[in-house]
Design a protein around this motif. Structure first.
Motif, PDB file in Angstrom:
ATOM      1  N   ILE A   5       0.921  -1.238   0.086  1.00 48.98           N
ATOM      2  CA  ILE A   5      -0.130  -0.064  -0.050  1.00 48.98           C
ATOM      3  C   ILE A   5       0.859   1.041  -0.118  1.00 48.98           C
ATOM      4  CG2 ILE A   5      -1.825   1.323   1.409  1.00 48.98           C
ATOM      5  CD1 ILE A   5      -2.782  -1.405   2.262  1.00 48.98           C
ATOM      6  N   TYR A   6       2.024   1.325   0.784  1.00 43.87           N
ATOM      7  CA  TYR A   6       2.875   2.556   0.877  1.00 43.87           C
ATOM      8  C   TYR A   6       3.434   2.676  -0.652  1.00 43.87           C
ATOM      9  CZ  TYR A   6       7.299  -0.284   1.268  1.00 43.87           C
ATOM     10  OH  TYR A   6       8.234  -0.984   0.870  1.00 43.87           O
ATOM     11  N   GLN A   7       3.715   1.584  -1.196  1.00 42.82           N
ATOM     12  CA  GLN A   7       4.427   1.717  -2.351  1.00 42.82           C
ATOM     13  C   GLN A   7       3.340   2.469  -3.404  1.00 42.82           C
ATOM     14  OE1 GLN A   7       5.383  -2.203  -2.952  1.00 42.82           O
ATOM     15  NE2 GLN A   7       7.836  -1.955  -2.480  1.00 42.82           N
ATOM     16  N   GLN A   8       2.202   1.944  -3.393  1.00 43.45           N
ATOM     17  CA  GLN A   8       1.283   2.364  -4.354  1.00 43.45           C
ATOM     18  C   GLN A   8       0.928   3.803  -4.339  1.00 43.45           C
ATOM     19  OE1 GLN A   8      -1.899  -0.076  -3.327  1.00 43.45           O
ATOM     20  NE2 GLN A   8      -1.414  -1.733  -4.226  1.00 43.45           N
ATOM     21  N   ASN A   9       1.015   4.434  -2.892  1.00 40.90           N
ATOM     22  CA  ASN A   9       0.591   5.680  -2.481  1.00 40.90           C
ATOM     23  C   ASN A   9       1.996   6.582  -2.851  1.00 40.90           C
ATOM     24  OD1 ASN A   9      -1.787   4.936  -1.288  1.00 40.90           O
ATOM     25  ND2 ASN A   9      -0.740   4.873   0.941  1.00 40.90           N
ATOM     26  N   ALA A  10       3.306   6.140  -2.624  1.00 41.74           N
ATOM     27  CA  ALA A  10       4.446   6.624  -3.102  1.00 41.74           C
ATOM     28  C   ALA A  10       4.585   7.153  -4.678  1.00 41.74           C
ATOM     29  CB  ALA A  10       5.495   6.261  -2.799  1.00 41.74           C
TER      30      ALA A  10
END
Length: 739
Positions: A5-10
């Motif tokens: 999820i944090y990768q998608q947000n970044a």
């Protein structure tokens, strides 16, 4: 690869900010700061793919990816693998360039440091007229903008030569990618928090410094009893003992990982460094039967000009147990089974930075996250360095200076819980396929699909110049000229159709694959058309003007239902049936040792943030009835929690677990100045839990605990009822806590 999820947000943030900067005048700088082990290269790959595909980006783009040492080769390999299916971007070295230019959506990879050398063949003028200047000139002649990516920029972007090279390339946008960025005055920045990477189980929960030894801070610098200034043998013994503990823990976990010890030798300045290496090898061979000899092969060497047993050392179950190396290995080398780092006092610096510990931060199985046994969720550093400093580029609590251990096993066996991590909120799980087939039946898709509908027939305006399907896919086109689409172009069009209809879900490859699989399953089950034989025909039917709107309608209904289901699952809790006090807990430099006799964890460390907790501990310490107490934490399955409802199920981590000499277990949460509106759901959660455990025969009691006076000189009382009986600003129906 499934993105976190944090990768998608970044990636979303990178795309939005890059597009904004590309639309502004002049050359712009964007910094991408992400911790070691967060998957920077994969995030950049997906970002570049989306940027190349984005129809809002009008400019023709070419890319240059620079990295120090041999990291550019590794980066190219990773990106090439990532683009293998989509072919969104072409990855090239100088010799791969066609017509001495960077083509649209092509990435030129080169070594930043070697390019700075005046004798580099691709920098200096040559007979073939094939150098960087010429390549840039020819690229820009085609009105193509350059995006420059500087990977691991902390190594080189500060040098004058490198800044000069940035000026020479003249990129429209420079993106610096690093855990510790150095570019000054960037126009914008995207950051990934270390805590997010930890939470997703990509990296270890922390790095423990000199575990099993007592660390202390003197004049702001860390020293270790016995180890500071001690012998190399003492340090190696500590590391090898820890390695054996890890080996046994992995076996119990049923995981085939052979933990690796990294021993970093000091750079050679005199013969002293040679003697250290000889001594280390002698200790490993004579005491631990670890050597480079053919019949043994448990020792690997990775030094300049000397590589022994290093092939496949990164594999999780590789036989090598110890690797000797110097500084040069550290950059860009991924070996998630590396879990212990040994540094000697002759090492070049007593300052720990993220680069020092980066090699032992990764988890061996990031898709599985953290393990049940906490010992496996940490990396370990052993060193005889004196006066260690920790640089600010490491989150304060990531390097553990203090370790607290359980004095004895209380055999507690409490029912606890923790929140289940769900990733379906932004990407699609197999549940999507099931819902799609259900919604297709409800919609009557089988009857509405015309399998004889005209095959793909894209009409274009006669003077519309489009070289490939990508250009057509984003445009609404009318006219009388038809083009026939098939094969690879058809695949691109189908991918575009799916991505276009995925919102609000993230259009990563796994999610696109789920939608395509749903459509293929529908054709197989309802129309007896198997995509293995009839793939092209199926895609043409879906994309035909007559049928596409029906598939869009079913996709919309599926997404709505899927979102509902996922939100239900988000509040799922996982039970821990036999929770016990953790064996060890780790703390960073902001914690202080507090002298206690009854804490089950010794030594007891506190960050001193809450006065209420401090005075409650003093109260427990004075009690004759208390056998021991435990100060609880507030994360994952490590600590104790009870479920409560606040629109969705959440864990309530109570502050204290107290064992009385009469066998009762007290569960208390210290509060001051709260209201029923704020604390009500938690009060009810704890009340229900205690009542349920009493019915099972457990000797539990407790609730919200407070002192009747603001100066804490009053009585300690607790509220053991449901929130409906709670009265704001009144202790009249609370019970005195007499201990």
């Amino acid at each position: 690869m499934q993105l976190k999820i944090y990768q998608q947000n970044a990636i979303d943030e990178l795309l939005a900010k890059a597009k904004k900067l590309l639309n502004l005048g002049g050359s712009k700088k964007l910094v991408f700061k992400a911790p070691t082990g967060s998957g920077k290269t994969i995030m950049m790959a997906e970002f570049l793919r989306q940027l190349a595909d984005d129809k809002e980006v009008r400019q023709s783009l070419g890319f240059i990816w620079t990295a120090p040492r041999q990291l550019h080769i590794q980066s190219r390999e990773k990106l090439e693998n990532y683009f293998e299916t989509s072919r969104a971007l072409k990855c090239s070295f100088f010799e791969d360039l066609d017509d001495r230019k960077i083509s649209e959506n092509e990435i030129l990879f080169f070594n930043w440091e070697s390019i700075n050398k005046a004798d580099n063949i691709y920098i200096r003028d040559n007979e073939q007229d094939f150098n960087l200047s010429k390549v840039l000139e020819r690229t820009k002649e085609e009105s193509r903008e350059i995006i420059l990516v500087i990977d691991e920029a902390h190594h080189h972007a500060t040098s004058e030569i490198s800044q000069g090279l940035i000026q020479m390339i003249g990129p429209k946008l420079t993106i610096e990618v690093s855990a510790t960025p150095v570019l000054r005055d960037p126009d914008d920045m995207v950051s990934v928090a270390l805590e997010e990477v930890k939470r997703e189980g990509m990296i270890k929960k922390g790095i423990i410094l000199n575990d099993d030894f007592v660390n202390f801070i003197k004049q702001g610098k860390i020293q270790t009893q016995k180890l500071s200034g001690g012998s190399e043998e003492l340090v190696i013994d500590a590391a090898m003992k820890k390695r054996q503990e890890l080996v046994e823990a992995y076996k119990k976990e049923g995981v085939n990982v052979n933990p690796l010890v990294l021993i970093q030798l000091p750079d050679r300045k005199t013969s002293l460094e040679d003697r250290i290496r000889e001594r280390v090898e002698s200790i490993l061979k004579n005491k631990y039967n670890i050597s480079t000899e053919k019949e043994n092969n448990k020792l690997a060497i990775w030094l300049a000009g000397e590589h022994i047993n290093k092939e496949e050392v990164e594999k999780p179950d590789n036989y090598v147990e110890v690797l000797l190396f110097k500084q040069a290995i550290a950059l860009g080398w991924d070996c998630p089974r590396a879990q212990i780092l040994v540094l000697f006092r002759e090492w070049h610096s007593p300052i720990f930075s993220i680069q020092t510990v980066g090699r032992i931060m990764r988890m061996p199985e990031p898709d599985k996250g953290h393990y049940k046994n906490e010992i496996l969720n940490y990396g370990y550093v052993y060193t005889n360095l004196d006066n260690i400093e920790i640089r600010e580029d490491i989150a304060k609590d990531y390097i553990t200076i203090y370790t607290s251990k359980r004095r004895f096993d209380p055999k507690l066996s409490l029912l606890s819980c923790y929140p289940k991590r769900h990733r379906e909120k932004t990407r699609l799980s197999p549940l999507f396929i099931e819902i799609f087939l259900e919604k297709a039946k409800e919609y009557g898709l089988k009857k509405k699909v015309d399998i004889k509908a005209k095959k793909i027939d894209l009409k274009i305006i006669s003077d519309y110049k489009a070289e490939d399907v990508d250009a057509l896919a984003g445009a609404k086109i009318v006219g009388d000229k038809a083009i026939k689409v098939g094969g690879f172009d058809l695949q691109k069009l189908f991918d575009f159709f799916v991505r276009n209809n995925l919102t609000p879900f993230y259009p990563e490859d796994r999610s696109v694959g789920r939608v395509k699989e749903s459509i293929y399953k529908f054709f197989e089950q309802e129309l007896k058309m198997w995509y293995g034989d009839l793939w092209e025909e199926i895609v043409q039917i879906v994309l035909s003007d007559k049928n596409s709107r029906h598939f869009v309608n079913v996709l919309d209904k599926t997404k709505e239902k899927y979102k509902e289901e996922v939100e239900k699952r988000e509040s799922e809790m996982v039970d821990v049936p036999n929770w016990n006090i953790p064996k060890t807990l780790s703390y960073g430099g902001e914690y202080k040792k507090v002298e206690t006799k009854k804490s089950i964890m010794q030594p007891f460390y506190s960050d001193g943030r809450w006065k209420t907790e401090e005075v409650f501990i003093e109260f427990l310490e004075k009690s004759d009835k208390v056998e021991w107490w435990f100060k609880n934490g507030d994360r994952d399955a490590t600590f104790f929690a009870v479920p409560y409802d606040n629109e969705e199920k959440k864990p309530f981590y109570v502050d204290f677990i107290v064992k009385l000499k009469d066998g009762r277990i007290g569960l208390f949460d210290t509060k001051a100045g709260f209201t029923r509106q704020v604390a009500g759901p938690k009060i009810d959660g704890l009340y229900k839990y205690i009542q349920s455990e009493i019915k099972k025969g457990k000797k539990c009691f407790g609730g919200i605990v407070a002192n009747t006076e603001r100066n804490y000189r009053g009585r300690w009382v607790y509220f053991d009822k449901a929130s409906k009986d709670f009265k704001d600003n009144s202790f009249e129906n609370w019970i005195d806590l007499i201990l």
